[in-house]
Design a protein around this motif. Sequence first.
Motif, PDB file in Angstrom:
ATOM      1  N   ARG A  27     -69.889 -41.721  41.421  1.00 32.63           N
ATOM      2  CA  ARG A  27     -70.530 -42.767  40.628  1.00 32.63           C
ATOM      3  C   ARG A  27     -69.507 -43.582  39.836  1.00 32.63           C
ATOM      4  NH1 ARG A  27     -74.816 -39.117  40.406  1.00 32.63           N
ATOM      5  NH2 ARG A  27     -73.978 -37.978  38.634  1.00 32.63           N
ATOM      6  N   SER A  29     -66.091 -47.880  41.892  1.00 34.02           N
ATOM      7  CA  SER A  29     -66.780 -49.159  42.080  1.00 34.02           C
ATOM      8  C   SER A  29     -67.191 -49.326  43.540  1.00 34.02           C
ATOM      9  CB  SER A  29     -65.867 -50.317  41.685  1.00 34.02           C
ATOM     10  OG  SER A  29     -64.819 -50.458  42.632  1.00 34.02           O
ATOM     11  N   SER A  30     -68.124 -50.217  43.769  1.00 31.72           N
ATOM     12  CA  SER A  30     -68.548 -50.535  45.136  1.00 31.72           C
ATOM     13  C   SER A  30     -67.381 -51.036  45.967  1.00 31.72           C
ATOM     14  CB  SER A  30     -69.651 -51.597  45.120  1.00 31.72           C
ATOM     15  OG  SER A  30     -70.774 -51.116  44.449  1.00 31.72           O
ATOM     16  N   LYS A  79     -76.992 -50.706  49.538  1.00 31.32           N
ATOM     17  CA  LYS A  79     -77.409 -51.857  48.716  1.00 31.32           C
ATOM     18  C   LYS A  79     -76.399 -52.134  47.612  1.00 31.32           C
ATOM     19  CE  LYS A  79     -82.295 -51.248  49.596  1.00 31.32           C
ATOM     20  NZ  LYS A  79     -83.570 -50.743  49.075  1.00 31.32           N
ATOM     21  N   ARG A  80     -75.892 -51.077  47.014  1.00 27.89           N
ATOM     22  CA  ARG A  80     -74.873 -51.235  45.968  1.00 27.89           C
ATOM     23  C   ARG A  80     -73.645 -51.947  46.535  1.00 27.89           C
ATOM     24  NH1 ARG A  80     -71.713 -46.074  43.585  1.00 27.89           N
ATOM     25  NH2 ARG A  80     -70.045 -47.233  42.591  1.00 27.89           N
ATOM     26  N   ASN A 102     -74.309 -55.650  47.187  1.00 27.10           N
ATOM     27  CA  ASN A 102     -74.368 -56.440  45.958  1.00 27.10           C
ATOM     28  C   ASN A 102     -73.029 -56.541  45.233  1.00 27.10           C
ATOM     29  OD1 ASN A 102     -77.081 -56.937  46.356  1.00 27.10           O
ATOM     30  ND2 ASN A 102     -77.711 -55.122  45.214  1.00 27.10           N
TER      31      ASN A 102
END
Length: 135
Positions: free
Chosen positions: A15, A18-19, A82-83, A86
């Motif tokens: 978590r 970062s993406s 999805k993360r 985005n």
Amino acid sequence: MENHFEPHFTNDQLRSISSIGLAHMGDAVFEVLVREWLCAHGKATGRGLHQATIRLVCAESQAEKAKSILPLLTEEEAAVFKRGRNAQVHTVPSHASRAQYREATALEALFGWLYLSGQRERVNELFSRMMEEHN
């Protein structure tokens, strides 16, 4: 001694990445899988091997391949996808649309997350599904 070839991050550690960080890792994972697949399937030799790799790892190809696995994703995997989609990317390659690049980034983030969480079998399962059309 830490095994850097087979990392296993905790949920808290994952978590905190970062993406873009997940996509960075996933980009490398995806490229290694593509290179192994090309070698194993004798799809190209010599200089053609590099060109074949580029065709399979480009954003357009990744975005198209992502479509084949979306229905297979668990709820948690879909959330990571999805993360990644985005993520705030500032540059898009001229040969890809923004939508294609977002999907490719999402796929890479998913592969990075799966790899770092130690889910090698799942990475292989999804990659195999994406490559079925090339057999």
